[in-house]
Design a protein around this motif. Structure first.
Motif, short mmCIF file in Angstrom:
data_model
loop_
_atom_site.label_atom_id
_atom_site.label_comp_id
_atom_site.label_asym_id
_atom_site.label_seq_id
_atom_site.Cartn_x
_atom_site.Cartn_y
_atom_site.Cartn_z
N GLY A 27 -48.11 -47.51 -55.33
CA GLY A 27 -47.23 -47.97 -54.25
C GLY A 27 -45.89 -47.26 -54.39
O GLY A 27 -45.83 -46.04 -54.56
N ARG A 28 -44.82 -48.04 -54.38
CA ARG A 28 -43.48 -47.47 -54.45
C ARG A 28 -43.04 -47.19 -55.89
O ARG A 28 -42.01 -46.57 -56.12
CB ARG A 28 -42.53 -48.47 -53.78
CG ARG A 28 -41.20 -47.93 -53.44
CD ARG A 28 -40.42 -48.98 -52.67
NE ARG A 28 -39.02 -48.63 -52.62
CZ ARG A 28 -38.09 -49.35 -52.00
NH1 ARG A 28 -38.44 -50.45 -51.37
NH2 ARG A 28 -36.83 -48.98 -52.01
N LYS A 29 -43.82 -47.68 -56.84
CA LYS A 29 -43.44 -47.57 -58.25
C LYS A 29 -43.85 -46.20 -58.81
O LYS A 29 -45.02 -45.83 -58.73
CB LYS A 29 -44.13 -48.71 -59.02
CG LYS A 29 -43.83 -48.76 -60.46
CD LYS A 29 -42.74 -49.79 -60.78
CE LYS A 29 -42.18 -49.60 -62.18
NZ LYS A 29 -41.42 -48.40 -62.41
N ILE A 30 -42.88 -45.46 -59.35
CA ILE A 30 -43.17 -44.15 -59.93
C ILE A 30 -43.43 -44.34 -61.43
O ILE A 30 -42.55 -44.76 -62.17
CB ILE A 30 -41.99 -43.19 -59.70
CG1 ILE A 30 -41.76 -42.99 -58.20
CG2 ILE A 30 -42.23 -41.84 -60.39
CD1 ILE A 30 -40.42 -42.36 -57.86
N TRP A 31 -44.65 -44.02 -61.85
CA TRP A 31 -45.00 -44.18 -63.27
C TRP A 31 -44.65 -42.93 -64.08
O TRP A 31 -44.33 -43.01 -65.25
CB TRP A 31 -46.49 -44.52 -63.41
CG TRP A 31 -46.80 -45.93 -63.02
CD1 TRP A 31 -45.91 -46.92 -62.75
CD2 TRP A 31 -48.09 -46.51 -62.86
NE1 TRP A 31 -46.56 -48.07 -62.43
CE2 TRP A 31 -47.91 -47.85 -62.48
CE3 TRP A 31 -49.40 -46.03 -62.98
CZ2 TRP A 31 -48.98 -48.72 -62.24
CZ3 TRP A 31 -50.46 -46.89 -62.75
CH2 TRP A 31 -50.25 -48.21 -62.38
N SER A 32 -44.80 -41.77 -63.47
CA SER A 32 -44.42 -40.53 -64.17
C SER A 32 -44.11 -39.46 -63.14
O SER A 32 -44.58 -39.53 -62.00
CB SER A 32 -45.56 -40.06 -65.09
OG SER A 32 -46.70 -39.72 -64.31
N ASN A 33 -43.29 -38.50 -63.56
CA ASN A 33 -42.91 -37.40 -62.66
C ASN A 33 -42.57 -36.20 -63.54
O ASN A 33 -41.52 -36.17 -64.17
CB ASN A 33 -41.69 -37.82 -61.82
CG ASN A 33 -41.26 -36.74 -60.84
OD1 ASN A 33 -42.08 -36.11 -60.20
ND2 ASN A 33 -39.95 -36.51 -60.76
N VAL A 34 -43.50 -35.26 -63.63
CA VAL A 34 -43.33 -34.11 -64.53
C VAL A 34 -42.99 -32.88 -63.70
O VAL A 34 -43.67 -32.60 -62.70
CB VAL A 34 -44.62 -33.86 -65.35
CG1 VAL A 34 -44.48 -32.64 -66.23
CG2 VAL A 34 -44.96 -35.10 -66.18
N GLU A 66 -52.04 -33.10 -66.46
CA GLU A 66 -52.44 -33.86 -67.66
C GLU A 66 -51.26 -34.65 -68.23
O GLU A 66 -51.40 -35.80 -68.62
CB GLU A 66 -52.98 -32.90 -68.74
CG GLU A 66 -54.45 -32.61 -68.53
CD GLU A 66 -54.94 -31.41 -69.34
OE1 GLU A 66 -54.22 -30.98 -70.26
OE2 GLU A 66 -56.03 -30.93 -69.02
N GLU A 67 -50.10 -34.01 -68.25
CA GLU A 67 -48.92 -34.70 -68.80
C GLU A 67 -48.52 -35.89 -67.93
O GLU A 67 -48.17 -36.96 -68.44
CB GLU A 67 -47.75 -33.70 -68.94
CG GLU A 67 -46.64 -34.26 -69.80
CD GLU A 67 -45.45 -33.30 -69.90
OE1 GLU A 67 -45.61 -32.09 -69.65
OE2 GLU A 67 -44.36 -33.80 -70.23
N ALA A 68 -48.57 -35.70 -66.61
CA ALA A 68 -48.20 -36.80 -65.71
C ALA A 68 -49.14 -37.99 -65.91
O ALA A 68 -48.70 -39.15 -65.94
CB ALA A 68 -48.24 -36.33 -64.26
N ALA A 306 -42.77 -33.95 -57.47
CA ALA A 306 -43.98 -34.52 -56.86
C ALA A 306 -43.83 -36.01 -56.55
O ALA A 306 -44.57 -36.53 -55.71
CB ALA A 306 -45.17 -34.32 -57.80
N ALA A 307 -42.88 -36.69 -57.19
CA ALA A 307 -42.74 -38.14 -56.93
C ALA A 307 -42.42 -38.39 -55.46
O ALA A 307 -42.99 -39.29 -54.83
CB ALA A 307 -41.65 -38.72 -57.82
#
Ligand code: KG4
Ligand code: ZN
Length: 343
Positions: A27-34, A66-68, A306-307
């Protein structure tokens, strides 16, 4: 206005220019952004070389994905949808991200959504906690865009002001080149300007009067002339500070006036140039004085990432949109209501 979000882990990919980026959102929550920047690679050429950019994306894309996923404590099997930028941008660069997204969507059996890069920037303030008021005014300032936009909701954009020639990011980049500060120009000018006097060299402000349009192309000629007349005496910090001030003062004054003229209660600041601290603090001060809400994502979500593509993709998926495997990359596609990039 309440927005509907796609639920479940979404993998987003951005490769439109010289940043390889992958993000995981729910949803609106960004868990990771590499973000893996190619700035060091293109530095020696003084600008982005499209062929080299595409090759570098090929090398970086899988490790970045993979890192994301690892940072989000997920594996590919957990991914419920894939979003990728497909327009506008460098065709070779875009196709690395879009092809990867198609392959993942096909092999995982999850939906694919192709995203317009500018829509990612426009909606990037949704990364901030709290409500984003609609309608609001948005100042988008990047390498290929300088526009004032009324944003009424997803896909509902109306142009209220624009550059008639160079984009603000282009003015920073060309100025940096003339001052021998290299690439990428915006950050280089900002750093060089730190100890400089912004009033030392008067530079043109482009269009005058109560227009909401911009013109930055006179700056490079003025800066070149300044270099010719001053020669060895030219102070690079003072010239960088004067250039930054010329760009920031016009952007800030017109953006706030646009919000007031169109009776919009909030102003957002997005795009790579929005990472500029002088612009951020000027607009924050002006908006406070005028009683306007001011929202701008943290600098790492202003430059390409990408986020923001995931946020736009999530909203489009929740609205029922899907892209087919025949989705193509487009170098110059405009977002409906807005102009094509100026490069
Ligand atoms: O949004 P972005 O990362 O890529 C495009 O979609 O164009 O914007 C890149 C632009 C470049 O022109 C760069 O010089 C500028 O944003 N930029 C900055 C700063 N960081 C990046 N301009 C001024 N100050 C900065 N700190
Ligand atoms: Zn961008």
């Amino acid at each position: 206005m309440s927005l509907d979000w796609f639920e479940g882990p979404l993998l987003a990919i951005e490769t439109s220019c010289d940043e390889t980026s992958a993000a995981v959102l729910d949803g609106r929550k960004i868990w990771s952004n590499v973000v893996s920047s190619q700035a060091r690679l293109h530095e020696k050429w003084g600008g982005v070389v499209p062929e080299a950019a595409a090759r570098a994306h090929v090398e970086a894309i899988l490790p970045v994905i993979e890192e994301a996923l690892a940072l989000a404590y997920l594996s590919l099997r957990d991914v419920r949808a894939v979003a990728a930028t497909n327009r506008p941008g460098l065709l070779g660069a875009l196709s690395v991200g879009l092809t990867s997204a198609k392959a993942l969507s096909f092999s995982l059996g999850v939906p694919l959504i192709a995203v317009h890069h500018l829509e990612g920037h426009l909606l990037s303030p949704l990364a901030l906690p709290g409500e984003l008021p609609f309608p609001h005014a948005c100042l988008i300032v990047s390498g290929g865009h300088t526009e004032l936009v009324r944003v009424d909701g997803l896909g509902r954009y109306e142009l209220i002001g624009q550059t008639l020639d160079d984009a603000a990011g282009e003015a920073f980049d060309k100025g940096a080149r003339l001052l021998g500060l290299g690439y990428p120009g915006g950050q280089a000018i900002e750093k060089a300007a730190e100890g400089g006097d912004p009033k030392r060299y008067p530079l043109p402000r482009g269009l005058s009067g109560d227009t909401l349009d911009f013109s930055f192309s006179g700056l490079k000629t003025a800066l070149w002339r300044l270099g010719e007349t001053e020669g060895e005496r030219l102070s690079v910090p003072d010239a960088a500070a004067s250039l930054q001030e010329a760009i920031v003062s016009v952007l800030a004054e017109r953006a706030v006036r646009a919000a007031i003229d169109f009776e919009l209660p909030a102003l957002t600041l997005v795009g790579g140039v929005a990472a500029n601290l002088s612009l951020r603090s000027r607009l924050e001060g002006f908006c406070r004085r005028e009683g306007l809400a001011f929202l701008t994502p943290p600098p790492e979500l202003c430059t390409d990432n990408a986020a923001m593509i995931g946020l736009a993709g999530s909203l489009r998926l929740a609205a029922g949109e899907r892209s087919g495997f025949d989705a193509d990359c487009e170098a110059n596609a405009a977002l409906p209501g807005l102009p094509s990039p100026s490069f």
